[in-house]
Write a protein that holds these residues in place. Structure first.
Motif, PDB file in Angstrom:
ATOM      1  N   ASP A   1      75.787   7.504 -16.510  1.00 46.91           N
ATOM      2  CA  ASP A   1      74.797   8.536 -16.166  1.00 46.91           C
ATOM      3  C   ASP A   1      73.403   7.947 -15.951  1.00 46.91           C
ATOM      4  OD1 ASP A   1      76.977  10.203 -16.722  1.00 46.91           O
ATOM      5  OD2 ASP A   1      76.257  10.656 -18.743  1.00 46.91           O
ATOM      6  N   HIS A   2      73.326   6.838 -15.257  1.00 45.24           N
ATOM      7  CA  HIS A   2      72.062   6.109 -15.128  1.00 45.24           C
ATOM      8  C   HIS A   2      71.285   6.483 -13.866  1.00 45.24           C
ATOM      9  CE1 HIS A   2      69.365   2.843 -16.246  1.00 45.24           C
ATOM     10  NE2 HIS A   2      69.411   2.393 -15.005  1.00 45.24           N
ATOM     11  N   PHE A   3      71.983   6.885 -12.799  1.00 38.55           N
ATOM     12  CA  PHE A   3      71.335   7.109 -11.506  1.00 38.55           C
ATOM     13  C   PHE A   3      71.481   8.564 -11.051  1.00 38.55           C
ATOM     14  CE2 PHE A   3      72.427   2.591 -11.455  1.00 38.55           C
ATOM     15  CZ  PHE A   3      71.213   2.024 -11.076  1.00 38.55           C
ATOM     16  N   ASP A   4      70.510   8.980 -10.234  1.00 32.40           N
ATOM     17  CA  ASP A   4      70.592  10.303  -9.607  1.00 32.40           C
ATOM     18  C   ASP A   4      71.530  10.296  -8.408  1.00 32.40           C
ATOM     19  OD1 ASP A   4      68.502  11.679 -11.227  1.00 32.40           O
ATOM     20  OD2 ASP A   4      67.216  10.155 -10.314  1.00 32.40           O
ATOM     21  N   GLY A   5      71.694   9.151  -7.796  1.00 30.07           N
ATOM     22  CA  GLY A   5      72.566   9.059  -6.631  1.00 30.07           C
ATOM     23  C   GLY A   5      73.061   7.650  -6.424  1.00 30.07           C
ATOM     24  N   VAL A   6      74.236   7.536  -5.807  1.00 25.63           N
ATOM     25  CA  VAL A   6      74.851   6.241  -5.506  1.00 25.63           C
ATOM     26  C   VAL A   6      75.324   6.277  -4.056  1.00 25.63           C
ATOM     27  CG1 VAL A   6      76.630   4.564  -6.127  1.00 25.63           C
ATOM     28  CG2 VAL A   6      75.621   6.029  -7.905  1.00 25.63           C
ATOM     29  N   LEU A   7      75.018   5.232  -3.304  1.00 27.34           N
ATOM     30  CA  LEU A   7      75.408   5.128  -1.902  1.00 27.34           C
ATOM     31  C   LEU A   7      76.392   3.983  -1.712  1.00 27.34           C
ATOM     32  CD1 LEU A   7      75.097   5.842   1.132  1.00 27.34           C
ATOM     33  CD2 LEU A   7      73.145   4.255   1.182  1.00 27.34           C
ATOM     34  N   LEU A   8      77.520   4.277  -1.056  1.00 21.67           N
ATOM     35  CA  LEU A   8      78.484   3.260  -0.635  1.00 21.67           C
ATOM     36  C   LEU A   8      78.591   3.359   0.883  1.00 21.67           C
ATOM     37  CD1 LEU A   8      79.685   4.769  -3.446  1.00 21.67           C
ATOM     38  CD2 LEU A   8      81.231   2.820  -3.292  1.00 21.67           C
ATOM     39  N   PHE A   9      77.906   2.460   1.574  1.00 18.78           N
ATOM     40  CA  PHE A   9      77.791   2.502   3.030  1.00 18.78           C
ATOM     41  C   PHE A   9      78.698   1.431   3.639  1.00 18.78           C
ATOM     42  CE2 PHE A   9      75.664   1.601   7.099  1.00 18.78           C
ATOM     43  CZ  PHE A   9      75.458   2.886   7.597  1.00 18.78           C
ATOM     44  N   PHE A  10      79.814   1.854   4.204  1.00 20.28           N
ATOM     45  CA  PHE A  10      80.805   0.959   4.824  1.00 20.28           C
ATOM     46  C   PHE A  10      81.205  -0.167   3.873  1.00 20.28           C
ATOM     47  CE2 PHE A  10      79.362   3.182   8.544  1.00 20.28           C
ATOM     48  CZ  PHE A  10      80.526   3.325   9.286  1.00 20.28           C
TER      49      PHE A  10
ATOM     50  N   ARG B   1      74.806  12.704  -7.119  1.00 20.74           N
ATOM     51  CA  ARG B   1      75.785  12.672  -6.037  1.00 20.74           C
ATOM     52  C   ARG B   1      76.138  11.228  -5.687  1.00 20.74           C
ATOM     53  NH1 ARG B   1      70.944  14.850  -2.425  1.00 20.74           N
ATOM     54  NH2 ARG B   1      70.199  15.018  -4.550  1.00 20.74           N
ATOM     55  N   VAL B   2      77.385  11.046  -5.319  1.00 24.72           N
ATOM     56  CA  VAL B   2      77.873   9.779  -4.786  1.00 24.72           C
ATOM     57  C   VAL B   2      78.186  10.005  -3.319  1.00 24.72           C
ATOM     58  CG1 VAL B   2      79.709   8.055  -4.859  1.00 24.72           C
ATOM     59  CG2 VAL B   2      78.795   9.001  -7.004  1.00 24.72           C
ATOM     60  N   VAL B   3      77.555   9.230  -2.445  1.00 21.39           N
ATOM     61  CA  VAL B   3      77.690   9.418  -1.004  1.00 21.39           C
ATOM     62  C   VAL B   3      78.430   8.229  -0.408  1.00 21.39           C
ATOM     63  CG1 VAL B   3      76.460   9.697   1.185  1.00 21.39           C
ATOM     64  CG2 VAL B   3      75.595  10.811  -0.899  1.00 21.39           C
ATOM     65  N   ILE B   4      79.513   8.540   0.297  1.00 23.48           N
ATOM     66  CA  ILE B   4      80.340   7.530   0.946  1.00 23.48           C
ATOM     67  C   ILE B   4      80.240   7.735   2.450  1.00 23.48           C
ATOM     68  CG2 ILE B   4      82.692   6.649   1.242  1.00 23.48           C
ATOM     69  CD1 ILE B   4      83.216   8.121  -1.549  1.00 23.48           C
ATOM     70  N   ILE B   5      79.879   6.698   3.185  1.00 21.39           N
ATOM     71  CA  ILE B   5      79.914   6.712   4.647  1.00 21.39           C
ATOM     72  C   ILE B   5      80.770   5.532   5.070  1.00 21.39           C
ATOM     73  CG2 ILE B   5      78.576   6.511   6.765  1.00 21.39           C
ATOM     74  CD1 ILE B   5      76.267   7.891   5.371  1.00 21.39           C
ATOM     75  N   ASP B   6      81.840   5.833   5.821  1.00 17.80           N
ATOM     76  CA  ASP B   6      82.824   4.792   6.114  1.00 17.80           C
ATOM     77  C   ASP B   6      83.745   5.263   7.235  1.00 17.80           C
ATOM     78  OD1 ASP B   6      84.492   2.429   5.758  1.00 17.80           O
ATOM     79  OD2 ASP B   6      83.740   2.384   3.692  1.00 17.80           O
ATOM     80  N   TYR B   7      84.771   4.460   7.505  1.00 22.74           N
ATOM     81  CA  TYR B   7      85.740   4.791   8.553  1.00 22.74           C
ATOM     82  C   TYR B   7      86.657   5.941   8.133  1.00 22.74           C
ATOM     83  CZ  TYR B   7      84.529   0.497  11.049  1.00 22.74           C
ATOM     84  OH  TYR B   7      83.862  -0.493  11.735  1.00 22.74           O
ATOM     85  N   HIS B   8      87.251   6.559   9.160  1.00 23.23           N
ATOM     86  CA  HIS B   8      88.230   7.622   8.963  1.00 23.23           C
ATOM     87  C   HIS B   8      89.194   7.576  10.141  1.00 23.23           C
ATOM     88  CE1 HIS B   8      89.758  11.824   9.354  1.00 23.23           C
ATOM     89  NE2 HIS B   8      89.833  11.720   8.034  1.00 23.23           N
TER      90      HIS B   8
END
Length: 247
Positions: A144-153, A179-186
């Motif tokens: 519970d350390h961050f307000d948000g996490v980004l995983l970009f590709f 929120r955890v945000v994932i942007i990647d292939y589909h």
């Protein structure tokens, strides 16, 4: 899954991995990274080419800026956020994210020293960004350390089991109201012309991507997780996806 992907997954599972909190000099390069992605992330000559806007737009078929803008919009509220970016992304995404008026602190982790060095050179001295050498599957942060996490590709470049561990770690270090945000292939729409080209590229260069693009993010969540998919968006005939999770 291809034979190379099977073998790489075994390499990831069998190697000795650092525990959370391990010093940076005890973090090791995953063997699958050295075997399959050294050309992309560990070779300084290639990195100079890949870390350019022109190359990234070519790689993502003109969607690099659009997808980067989507990542920024994902964290455009509330104010004073503490964010974690897992993996140094080529291009200017991180400097732009650090300049977001809603971002108070940005940490970036990567397992490859070269990638951290390249990113450091792109950041102004007063950027306030903290760079740390960590493995995405063994984050050395408390719960519970961050307000948000980004995983970009990032996820498509990991073996399937490592994808699950990385996603579990991202959820672990994210606050319950974050929120955890994932942007990647589909896997693209059947009428998307690249649906038939991309498997050829993946089989040659991305041994884990073909399985990943057919896998719903929900299938990668930890067993018993309370995480929920809050939003999903697709681009370019569904070749790219953005999935926002709440822990």
């Amino acid at each position: 899954m291809s034979d190379s992907a099977d073998h790489a997954t075994a390499l990831w599972r069998d190697q000795e991995m650092p525990l959370p909190g391990a010093p940076a000099d005890h973090v090791v390069l995953p063997e699958y990274l050295e075997r399959y992605y050294a050309w992309a992330y560990l070779d300084p000559r290639n990195a100079r080419v890949f870390d350019t806007h022109a190359f990234l737009e070519l790689l993502l078929f003109g969607h690099y800026r659009r997808l980067g803008n989507a990542a920024l919009r994902a964290f455009d509220a509330p104010a004073n956020q503490q964010l974690l970016q897992v993996g140094c992304a080529y291009g200017d995404l991180t400097p732009r994210l650090a300049r977001q008026p809603t971002v108070d602190q940005l940490d970036v982790v990567d397992v490859a020293p070269l990638q951290l060095d390249l990113l450091q050179r792109k950041l102004p001295t007063d950027s306030g960004v903290t760079l740390k050498r960590q493995d995405a599957t063994r984050l050395a942060y408390p719960d519970d350390h961050f307000d948000g996490v980004l995983l970009f590709f990032l996820l498509h470049e990991l073996p399937a089991e490592a994808q699950r561990h990385a996603l579990a770690e991202a959820l672990r270090v994210c606050r319950p109201d974050g929120r955890v945000v994932i942007i990647d292939y589909h896997r693209p729409h059947p009428l998307q012309p690249l649906r038939w080209l991309m498997p050829l590229v993946f089989n040659r260069l991305e041994p884990f991507a073909l399985e990943f693009w057919s896998t719903p993010i929900a299938d990668l969540l930890p067993v018993g997780s309370s995480a929920q998919i809050a939003k999903t968006h697709y681009w370019f005939g569904s070749l790219y996806r953005q999935v926002t999770l709440t822990p």
